[in-house]
Write a protein that holds these residues in place. Structure first.
Motif, PDB file in Angstrom:
ATOM      1  N   LEU A 138     -41.408 -96.055  51.814  1.00 36.10           N
ATOM      2  CA  LEU A 138     -42.839 -95.798  51.943  1.00 36.10           C
ATOM      3  C   LEU A 138     -43.208 -94.383  51.501  1.00 36.10           C
ATOM      4  N   ARG A 139     -42.291 -93.445  51.691  1.00 36.23           N
ATOM      5  CA  ARG A 139     -42.565 -92.060  51.326  1.00 36.23           C
ATOM      6  C   ARG A 139     -41.957 -91.689  49.973  1.00 36.23           C
ATOM      7  N   SER A 140     -41.537 -92.674  49.232  1.00 32.56           N
ATOM      8  CA  SER A 140     -40.921 -92.426  47.930  1.00 32.56           C
ATOM      9  C   SER A 140     -41.847 -91.620  47.025  1.00 32.56           C
ATOM     10  N   LYS A 141     -41.362 -90.516  46.490  1.00 33.64           N
ATOM     11  CA  LYS A 141     -42.162 -89.690  45.595  1.00 33.64           C
ATOM     12  C   LYS A 141     -42.558 -90.459  44.339  1.00 33.64           C
ATOM     13  N   LEU A 142     -41.675 -91.347  43.883  1.00 35.07           N
ATOM     14  CA  LEU A 142     -41.973 -92.136  42.690  1.00 35.07           C
ATOM     15  C   LEU A 142     -43.138 -93.085  42.963  1.00 35.07           C
ATOM     16  N   VAL A 143     -43.104 -93.781  44.107  1.00 35.47           N
ATOM     17  CA  VAL A 143     -44.172 -94.723  44.442  1.00 35.47           C
ATOM     18  C   VAL A 143     -45.497 -93.981  44.608  1.00 35.47           C
ATOM     19  N   VAL A 144     -45.471 -92.853  45.321  1.00 39.66           N
ATOM     20  CA  VAL A 144     -46.690 -92.061  45.510  1.00 39.66           C
ATOM     21  C   VAL A 144     -47.236 -91.600  44.169  1.00 39.66           C
ATOM     22  N   HIS A 145     -46.353 -91.189  43.267  1.00 37.27           N
ATOM     23  CA  HIS A 145     -46.804 -90.713  41.957  1.00 37.27           C
ATOM     24  C   HIS A 145     -47.425 -91.847  41.149  1.00 37.27           C
ATOM     25  N   ILE A 146     -46.825 -93.026  41.227  1.00 37.39           N
ATOM     26  CA  ILE A 146     -47.389 -94.182  40.503  1.00 37.39           C
ATOM     27  C   ILE A 146     -48.782 -94.499  41.029  1.00 37.39           C
ATOM     28  N   MET A 147     -48.953 -94.477  42.360  1.00 32.23           N
ATOM     29  CA  MET A 147     -50.275 -94.714  42.948  1.00 32.23           C
ATOM     30  C   MET A 147     -51.269 -93.686  42.449  1.00 32.23           C
ATOM     31  N   SER A 148     -50.854 -92.427  42.419  1.00 33.01           N
ATOM     32  CA  SER A 148     -51.733 -91.342  42.011  1.00 33.01           C
ATOM     33  C   SER A 148     -52.139 -91.478  40.553  1.00 33.01           C
ATOM     34  N   VAL A 149     -51.176 -91.758  39.690  1.00 34.21           N
ATOM     35  CA  VAL A 149     -51.450 -91.922  38.262  1.00 34.21           C
ATOM     36  C   VAL A 149     -52.380 -93.102  38.027  1.00 34.21           C
ATOM     37  N   THR A 150     -52.170 -94.188  38.762  1.00 35.04           N
ATOM     38  CA  THR A 150     -52.980 -95.387  38.589  1.00 35.04           C
ATOM     39  C   THR A 150     -54.442 -95.141  38.945  1.00 35.04           C
ATOM     40  N   GLU A 154     -55.280 -79.691  34.492  1.00 37.29           N
ATOM     41  CA  GLU A 154     -55.314 -78.926  35.737  1.00 37.29           C
ATOM     42  C   GLU A 154     -55.775 -79.794  36.901  1.00 37.29           C
ATOM     43  N   LEU A 155     -56.778 -80.615  36.658  1.00 41.86           N
ATOM     44  CA  LEU A 155     -57.276 -81.487  37.709  1.00 41.86           C
ATOM     45  C   LEU A 155     -56.255 -82.564  38.054  1.00 41.86           C
ATOM     46  N   LEU A 156     -55.594 -83.121  37.043  1.00 42.46           N
ATOM     47  CA  LEU A 156     -54.544 -84.106  37.296  1.00 42.46           C
ATOM     48  C   LEU A 156     -53.432 -83.508  38.151  1.00 42.46           C
ATOM     49  N   ALA A 157     -53.029 -82.298  37.829  1.00 40.87           N
ATOM     50  CA  ALA A 157     -51.977 -81.633  38.597  1.00 40.87           C
ATOM     51  C   ALA A 157     -52.428 -81.437  40.042  1.00 40.87           C
ATOM     52  N   PHE A 158     -53.697 -81.089  40.231  1.00 35.09           N
ATOM     53  CA  PHE A 158     -54.231 -80.911  41.585  1.00 35.09           C
ATOM     54  C   PHE A 158     -54.193 -82.232  42.349  1.00 35.09           C
ATOM     55  N   ILE A 159     -54.643 -83.311  41.718  1.00 38.98           N
ATOM     56  CA  ILE A 159     -54.680 -84.628  42.376  1.00 38.98           C
ATOM     57  C   ILE A 159     -53.276 -85.071  42.757  1.00 38.98           C
ATOM     58  N   HIS A 160     -52.344 -84.981  41.823  1.00 40.07           N
ATOM     59  CA  HIS A 160     -50.970 -85.396  42.123  1.00 40.07           C
ATOM     60  C   HIS A 160     -50.369 -84.522  43.216  1.00 40.07           C
ATOM     61  N   GLY A 161     -50.678 -83.234  43.185  1.00 36.95           N
ATOM     62  CA  GLY A 161     -50.177 -82.341  44.227  1.00 36.95           C
ATOM     63  C   GLY A 161     -50.713 -82.707  45.597  1.00 36.95           C
ATOM     64  N   GLN A 162     -51.999 -83.064  45.668  1.00 37.66           N
ATOM     65  CA  GLN A 162     -52.601 -83.476  46.928  1.00 37.66           C
ATOM     66  C   GLN A 162     -51.950 -84.751  47.457  1.00 37.66           C
ATOM     67  N   HIS A 163     -51.754 -85.725  46.582  1.00 38.76           N
ATOM     68  CA  HIS A 163     -51.145 -86.982  47.020  1.00 38.76           C
ATOM     69  C   HIS A 163     -49.706 -86.770  47.489  1.00 38.76           C
ATOM     70  N   HIS A 164     -48.958 -85.967  46.764  1.00 40.78           N
ATOM     71  CA  HIS A 164     -47.574 -85.716  47.176  1.00 40.78           C
ATOM     72  C   HIS A 164     -47.515 -84.928  48.486  1.00 40.78           C
ATOM     73  N   ALA A 165     -48.492 -84.069  48.706  1.00 39.86           N
ATOM     74  CA  ALA A 165     -48.486 -83.253  49.919  1.00 39.86           C
ATOM     75  C   ALA A 165     -48.925 -84.035  51.151  1.00 39.86           C
ATOM     76  N   TYR A 166     -49.862 -84.986  50.986  1.00 41.26           N
ATOM     77  CA  TYR A 166     -50.494 -85.590  52.167  1.00 41.26           C
ATOM     78  C   TYR A 166     -50.414 -87.114  52.239  1.00 41.26           C
ATOM     79  N   PHE A 167     -50.056 -87.795  51.161  1.00 39.10           N
ATOM     80  CA  PHE A 167     -50.112 -89.260  51.155  1.00 39.10           C
ATOM     81  C   PHE A 167     -49.015 -89.881  52.016  1.00 39.10           C
ATOM     82  N   SER A 168     -48.002 -89.121  52.329  1.00 41.44           N
ATOM     83  CA  SER A 168     -46.907 -89.648  53.151  1.00 41.44           C
ATOM     84  C   SER A 168     -46.969 -89.135  54.577  1.00 41.44           C
TER      85      SER A 168
END
Length: 314
Positions: free
Chosen positions: A189-201, A209-223
């Motif tokens: 559930l906390r897989s970085k790969l799965v979280v990244h796929i969700m974020s990219v989708t 810069e905005l993409l990096a911010f979004i992915h950073g937010q998801h990796h920091a808080y989505f799990s």
């Protein structure tokens, strides 16, 4: 039904700075220490209206802070829903025992507003799964808040339509993770790969810069969820419940803020939902999907400000 379209450009600054407005608090509700944040109004006067915001599935209060930053004239209160972010899952056992579903979070919201002595002039806002929670709460408690704002509202069941097969796969993902041995299930559930796929989708922007911010937010808080069992409960609620179920009962001005490219809460269903609302307004933001709060906070905040100016506290 009023429908507006917005193409307000992004600002150049992405990092959030709310240090001069933010204060953190803990409130004990039915045995659960709920963490919440208050963002003070910085505009003139002391009669700022209060907006209570409810975040979406797997999110926490950080996700809506780009919108908060653009609403300096309002006092804003936002909790991490029980089971997400810093708030532990609902306490189990006894009369207060509740599930992490629409009804459970609706009861929590009722207690939260009461504990903070927030009256019927309180503005209520929900994003994504939060839109289901707040709309069902308002339907059950008419006159409790005024008015209602729904960002990326869930207008139709995720199991319906062309995306239904993907939702069923996601249901299996959460179900299987709950059945695996705890360490393995939580790791999946906390897989970085799965979280990244969700974020990219979900992201539609092409700005690096905005993409990096979004992915950073998801990796920091989505799990940041309490455990896999509560996550499965809330996920099932998020894909089965809708705002549409209670639309006719929402007898107050209701603003829908939708993304033109939203593949989770699609635009045709937003138009249908707006038609069902007794006092509904729809603002469509171009070139964004389900991440309005990250990608296009400026037009979202502008729509909120305009809506509240036209609907003063009763």
């Amino acid at each position: 039904m009023a429908v507006k379209r917005s193409t307000t450009p992004l600002t150049s600054r992405i990092a959030v700075d709310l240090a001069d407005r933010e204060s953190a608090h803990i409130l004990e509700l039915a045995g659960t220490p709920v963490h919440y944040w208050e963002y003070a109004a910085t505009g003139p006067g002391t009669d700022a209206r209060t907006i209570v915001m409810v975040h979406g599935f797997r999110g926490d209060h950080h996700g809506l802070e780009r919108v908060v930053e653009l609403l300096p004239d309002y006092r804003i209160i936002m909790a991490d829903l029980p089971g997400f972010g810093a708030s532990p899952a609902f306490a189990s056992g006894g009369a207060a025992d509740r599930s992490h579903d629409i009804a459970g979070y609706g009861d929590f919201l009722d207690q939260f507003l009461t504990a903070l002595n927030l009256g019927p002039d309180t503005v209520l806002l929900g994003h994504s799964f939060g839109s289901i929670v707040v709309s069902h709460f308002v339907a059950k408690h008419p006159g409790r808040v005024y008015p209602l704002i729904l960002v990326n509202p869930i207008a139709s069941p995720a199991l319906e339509g062309p995306k239904g097969i993907m939702t069923k796969l996601a249901v299996f993902y959460y179900w299987a993770s709950a059945k695996l041995p705890a360490p393995l299930g939580n790791a999946v559930l906390r897989s970085k790969l799965v979280v990244h796929i969700m974020s990219v989708t979900m992201a539609k922007t092409r700005e690096p810069e905005l993409l990096a911010f979004i992915h950073g937010q998801h990796h920091a808080y989505f799990s940041g969820f309490a455990d896999r069992d509560m996550l499965l409960e809330s996920f099932r609620a998020s894909v089965s419940g809708t705002v549409r179920e209670v639309a006719a009962q929402l007898q107050l001005p209701t603003l829908l803020i939708a993304g033109a490219q939203d593949e989770i809460a699609t635009l045709p269903h937003q138009h249908k939902l707006a038609e069902l609302l007794p006092q509904g307004e729809l603002v469509v933001i171009e070139n964004v999907g389900h991440l309005i709060h990250y990608e296009t906070p400026e037009p979202a905040a502008a729509a909120i400000t305009d809506f509240l100016e036209r609907h003063p506290a009763p």
